[in-house]
Design a protein around this motif. Structure first.
Motif, PDB file in Angstrom:
ATOM      1  N   UNK A 336      -7.809 -38.422  33.302  1.00 31.50           N
ATOM      2  CA  UNK A 336      -7.446 -39.893  33.703  1.00 31.50           C
ATOM      3  C   UNK A 336      -6.809 -39.831  31.787  1.00 31.50           C
ATOM      4  N   UNK A 337      -7.810 -39.050  31.053  1.00 28.02           N
ATOM      5  CA  UNK A 337      -7.194 -39.749  29.547  1.00 28.02           C
ATOM      6  C   UNK A 337      -5.771 -38.957  29.294  1.00 28.02           C
ATOM      7  N   UNK A 338      -5.106 -37.675  30.047  1.00 27.48           N
ATOM      8  CA  UNK A 338      -3.907 -37.554  29.693  1.00 27.48           C
ATOM      9  C   UNK A 338      -2.724 -38.874  30.012  1.00 27.48           C
ATOM     10  N   UNK A 339      -2.770 -39.873  30.471  1.00 31.32           N
ATOM     11  CA  UNK A 339      -2.697 -40.758  30.892  1.00 31.32           C
ATOM     12  C   UNK A 339      -2.053 -42.159  30.174  1.00 31.32           C
ATOM     13  N   UNK A 340      -0.660 -42.381  29.773  1.00 31.59           N
ATOM     14  CA  UNK A 340      -0.424 -43.281  29.034  1.00 31.59           C
ATOM     15  C   UNK A 340       0.276 -44.199  30.618  1.00 31.59           C
ATOM     16  N   UNK A 341      -0.777 -45.553  30.453  1.00 33.60           N
ATOM     17  CA  UNK A 341      -0.413 -45.964  31.524  1.00 33.60           C
ATOM     18  C   UNK A 341       0.246 -45.130  33.138  1.00 33.60           C
ATOM     19  N   UNK A 342       1.063 -44.957  33.210  1.00 32.86           N
ATOM     20  CA  UNK A 342       2.060 -44.335  34.371  1.00 32.86           C
ATOM     21  C   UNK A 342       2.402 -42.681  33.819  1.00 32.86           C
ATOM     22  N   UNK A 343       2.494 -42.661  32.304  1.00 33.19           N
ATOM     23  CA  UNK A 343       2.791 -41.538  32.133  1.00 33.19           C
ATOM     24  C   UNK A 343       2.390 -40.690  31.772  1.00 33.19           C
ATOM     25  N   UNK A 344       3.117 -39.753  32.114  1.00 35.41           N
ATOM     26  CA  UNK A 344       2.283 -37.953  31.979  1.00 35.41           C
ATOM     27  C   UNK A 344       3.175 -37.817  30.215  1.00 35.41           C
ATOM     28  N   UNK A 345       2.902 -36.588  29.800  1.00 33.71           N
ATOM     29  CA  UNK A 345       3.706 -36.153  28.807  1.00 33.71           C
ATOM     30  C   UNK A 345       3.319 -34.376  29.589  1.00 33.71           C
ATOM     31  N   UNK A 346       4.635 -33.818  30.165  1.00 32.54           N
ATOM     32  CA  UNK A 346       4.659 -32.383  30.504  1.00 32.54           C
ATOM     33  C   UNK A 346       4.846 -31.631  29.321  1.00 32.54           C
ATOM     34  N   UNK A 347       4.711 -30.040  29.606  1.00 35.38           N
ATOM     35  CA  UNK A 347       5.392 -28.644  28.130  1.00 35.38           C
ATOM     36  C   UNK A 347       6.020 -28.083  28.843  1.00 35.38           C
ATOM     37  N   UNK A 348       7.364 -27.888  28.844  1.00 38.72           N
ATOM     38  CA  UNK A 348       8.255 -27.338  30.060  1.00 38.72           C
ATOM     39  C   UNK A 348       8.487 -25.671  29.213  1.00 38.72           C
ATOM     40  N   UNK A 349       8.591 -24.773  29.821  1.00 40.09           N
ATOM     41  CA  UNK A 349       8.451 -23.590  29.589  1.00 40.09           C
ATOM     42  C   UNK A 349       9.459 -23.221  28.508  1.00 40.09           C
ATOM     43  N   UNK A 350      10.804 -23.670  27.956  1.00 40.95           N
ATOM     44  CA  UNK A 350      11.300 -24.363  27.293  1.00 40.95           C
ATOM     45  C   UNK A 350      11.290 -24.341  25.511  1.00 40.95           C
ATOM     46  N   UNK A 351       9.809 -25.088  25.838  1.00 40.57           N
ATOM     47  CA  UNK A 351       8.909 -25.340  24.430  1.00 40.57           C
ATOM     48  C   UNK A 351       8.941 -27.088  24.331  1.00 40.57           C
ATOM     49  N   UNK A 378       1.445 -27.094  36.814  1.00 44.91           N
ATOM     50  CA  UNK A 378       2.208 -27.443  35.898  1.00 44.91           C
ATOM     51  C   UNK A 378       1.632 -27.590  34.405  1.00 44.91           C
ATOM     52  N   UNK A 379       2.213 -27.051  33.392  1.00 43.99           N
ATOM     53  CA  UNK A 379       0.905 -27.974  31.725  1.00 43.99           C
ATOM     54  C   UNK A 379       1.500 -28.903  31.856  1.00 43.99           C
ATOM     55  N   UNK A 380       0.822 -30.036  31.178  1.00 46.15           N
ATOM     56  CA  UNK A 380       0.296 -30.801  30.650  1.00 46.15           C
ATOM     57  C   UNK A 380      -0.746 -31.670  29.211  1.00 46.15           C
ATOM     58  N   UNK A 381       0.042 -32.242  28.514  1.00 45.97           N
ATOM     59  CA  UNK A 381      -0.248 -32.486  27.235  1.00 45.97           C
ATOM     60  C   UNK A 381      -2.237 -33.433  28.142  1.00 45.97           C
ATOM     61  N   UNK A 382      -3.334 -32.889  27.106  1.00 50.26           N
ATOM     62  CA  UNK A 382      -4.106 -33.698  27.329  1.00 50.26           C
ATOM     63  C   UNK A 382      -4.036 -35.382  26.572  1.00 50.26           C
ATOM     64  N   UNK A 383      -3.956 -35.627  25.356  1.00 53.61           N
ATOM     65  CA  UNK A 383      -3.903 -36.614  24.844  1.00 53.61           C
ATOM     66  C   UNK A 383      -2.898 -36.759  23.933  1.00 53.61           C
ATOM     67  N   UNK A 384      -2.526 -37.832  24.671  1.00 47.14           N
ATOM     68  CA  UNK A 384      -0.865 -38.759  24.399  1.00 47.14           C
ATOM     69  C   UNK A 384      -0.564 -38.484  23.095  1.00 47.14           C
ATOM     70  N   UNK A 385      -1.901 -39.233  22.763  1.00 44.24           N
ATOM     71  CA  UNK A 385      -1.693 -39.793  20.922  1.00 44.24           C
ATOM     72  C   UNK A 385      -0.680 -38.380  20.056  1.00 44.24           C
ATOM     73  N   UNK A 386      -1.423 -36.864  20.924  1.00 39.68           N
ATOM     74  CA  UNK A 386      -0.354 -36.189  19.694  1.00 39.68           C
ATOM     75  C   UNK A 386       0.925 -35.513  20.461  1.00 39.68           C
ATOM     76  N   UNK A 387       1.275 -36.312  20.222  1.00 38.04           N
ATOM     77  CA  UNK A 387       2.845 -36.247  21.753  1.00 38.04           C
ATOM     78  C   UNK A 387       3.367 -36.986  19.618  1.00 38.04           C
ATOM     79  N   UNK A 388       4.479 -36.300  18.752  1.00 32.93           N
ATOM     80  CA  UNK A 388       5.348 -37.620  18.288  1.00 32.93           C
ATOM     81  C   UNK A 388       6.273 -37.780  18.949  1.00 32.93           C
ATOM     82  N   UNK A 389       7.294 -37.196  19.915  1.00 37.23           N
ATOM     83  CA  UNK A 389       8.307 -37.409  20.643  1.00 37.23           C
ATOM     84  C   UNK A 389       8.491 -37.537  21.589  1.00 37.23           C
ATOM     85  N   UNK A 390       9.032 -37.699  22.729  1.00 33.44           N
ATOM     86  CA  UNK A 390       9.084 -37.348  24.099  1.00 33.44           C
ATOM     87  C   UNK A 390      10.460 -36.807  23.623  1.00 33.44           C
ATOM     88  N   UNK A 391      10.721 -35.412  24.787  1.00 34.35           N
ATOM     89  CA  UNK A 391      12.292 -34.814  24.863  1.00 34.35           C
ATOM     90  C   UNK A 391      12.354 -33.964  23.396  1.00 34.35           C
TER      91      UNK A 391
END
Length: 428
Positions: A336-351, A378-391
């Motif tokens: 549940x902590x991996x959610x930023x409201x209704x957004x998840x951050x997944x980790x793609x195989x291309x990095x 599918x892989x995803x980020x547990x802590x959304x605060x670790x995401x500097x910028x998506x894409x």
């Protein structure tokens, strides 16, 4: 240029360099690349989620039967059972002496006649069901081979309507075999009912005939169970009988009474019996246990039927009930902590970090059901605060203890040289 001017110039250039970079970072994130360092990552899982309401309860009888006595029948003489005695249908419960033999005989004869009327009605219903079963067989035989398939539905709408009216169940989606099975089941239940009624009819006829020999009448039980209470006088109820089936009685608050519904699965644990049995909520009429007042909160009594409790389970035991108020079986879940409201951050195989807008379902403790836009594994980020910028790109910290010579054997020579060259060759 003297030594002090060199230091001043170097300081100004340093401040200018830092200031320009801070400006870029602060004012326009698109002017610079950012790589996120993802320390914690996991995969979406497939699991069963259950929302549990835990309530204390006490074992009680599932049903309570009362036996009454009218002094108009005669004079009560004695009990033929004792409290705690296990009885079955037909067990003599008490005796009374008839005062007016003729009136009592008419009463017994009237009861027998009424039961005979019920038997005739049930037998007439059985005849109607058997007629419908024959019509169903005839319709199946006379139809085409495709329609005669036992797994197909019945096309005779008039016959279908008649069957539904008789059995009281919607069978529009039932197959021919299922419809026939339903009719046979109904016939079997009604035949069993006739057997029970005939036994009662025979009992009243026997009582009527027995009055010619003795004015004393023995009243027999119609139930199976245990004698819970015998009246000290002739007050009604004269006898209280607990059924063989056990239930766990619980009390709900206002909020819980809105949540708990009839049929909800329940797990009941007895510390005394040292075992757990399955159960189900019988009903929730939402009626307060006591007269409601403004000074105290109301409590609502609900029974949970127990399925096959052992002999070590008995009335009076205190138990713990775990009521399944909601569940999601085979659900795709994420922390549940991996959610930023209704957004998840997944980790793609291309990095790359890829955002996903998802639909949320049941949440139980630290697990959240997600039923769209992500698949298990599918892989995803547990802590959304670790995401500097998506894409954008991401890296994970080096795990030093995994850099051993033993791991070199897991890669082939071609793969080993490929990674070495990628590390030392310049990239343009």
């Amino acid at each position: 240029m003297d030594h002090s001017k060199k230091w001043i110039t170097a300081g100004i250039l340093g401040l200018l360099f830092v200031g320009i970079n801070l400006y870029f970072i602060k004012q326009d994130l698109l002017l610079i690349d950012r790589t996120s360092i993802v320390h914690d990552q996991t995969t979406a899982q497939t699991e069963d989620l259950q929302e549990i309401l835990v309530k204390d309860g006490v074992i009680h009888t599932a049903t309570e039967q009362h036996v009454y006595f009218s002094e108009q029948l005669g004079m009560f003489t004695r009990f033929l059972v004792e409290e705690g005695q296990v009885i079955t249908s037909g067990t003599p419960l008490y005796e009374y002496d008839v005062v007016d033999l003729e009136e009592q005989r008419l009463l017994f004869d009237s009861e027998a006649e009424q039961i005979r009327s019920e038997i005739n009605a049930v037998e007439s219903y059985i005849s109607e069901l058997e007629t419908l079963e024959r019509q169903l067989s005839d319709a199946t035989i006379s139809s085409s081979s495709a329609d005669a398939n036992p797994t197909s539905s019945l096309d005779d709408q008039e016959l279908l309507l008649n069957i539904e009216l008789e059995v009281g169940i919607d069978i529009s989606d039932a197959t021919i075999d299922q419809t026939r099975s339903l009719l046979n089941q109904q016939i079997g239940e009604q035949e069993a009912s006739v057997g029970r009624l005939e036994a009662q009819e025979a009992k009243f006829k026997s009582l009527s005939e027995g009055l010619e020999e003795s004015p004393t009448v023995q009243v027999e039980s119609d139930f199976n169970g245990k004698i819970a209470h015998l009246s000290e006088g002739v007050e009604n109820p004269l006898i209280t009988i607990y059924s063989d089936n056990l239930a766990s009685q619980i009390l709900l608050t206002d909020e819980e009474a809105l949540t708990v519904l009839a049929g909800m699965k329940t797990s009941v644990t007895s510390p005394v019996a040292k075992s757990t049995v399955n159960g189900a909520v019988v009903a929730n009429p939402q009626l307060p246990e006591q007269e409601p007042t403004t000074e105290e909160k109301s409590l609502y009594s609900v029974d949970v039927d127990l399925q096959e409790p052992g002999p070590e389970w008995f009335i009076g035991q205190h138990v713990v009930n775990e009521i399944v108020t909601d569940e999601a079986l085979g659900a795709t879940t994420v922390p549940s902590i991996s959610l930023d409201e209704k957004r998840l951050y997944t980790l793609t195989p291309t990095g790359m970090i890829q955002p996903r807008i998802v639909d949320l379902g049941l949440r139980v403790e630290d697990r959240q059901e997600v039923y769209s836009n992500i698949e298990p594994a599918e892989w995803l980020v547990i802590d959304p605060l670790q995401v500097e910028r998506f894409n954008s790109a991401y890296i994970t910290p080096m795990t030093v203890d995994r850099l051993t010579t033993d791991n070199l054997g897991t890669l082939g020579k071609r793969s080993s040289w490929k990674h070495v060259l990628l590390g030392v060759l310049p990239k343009y």
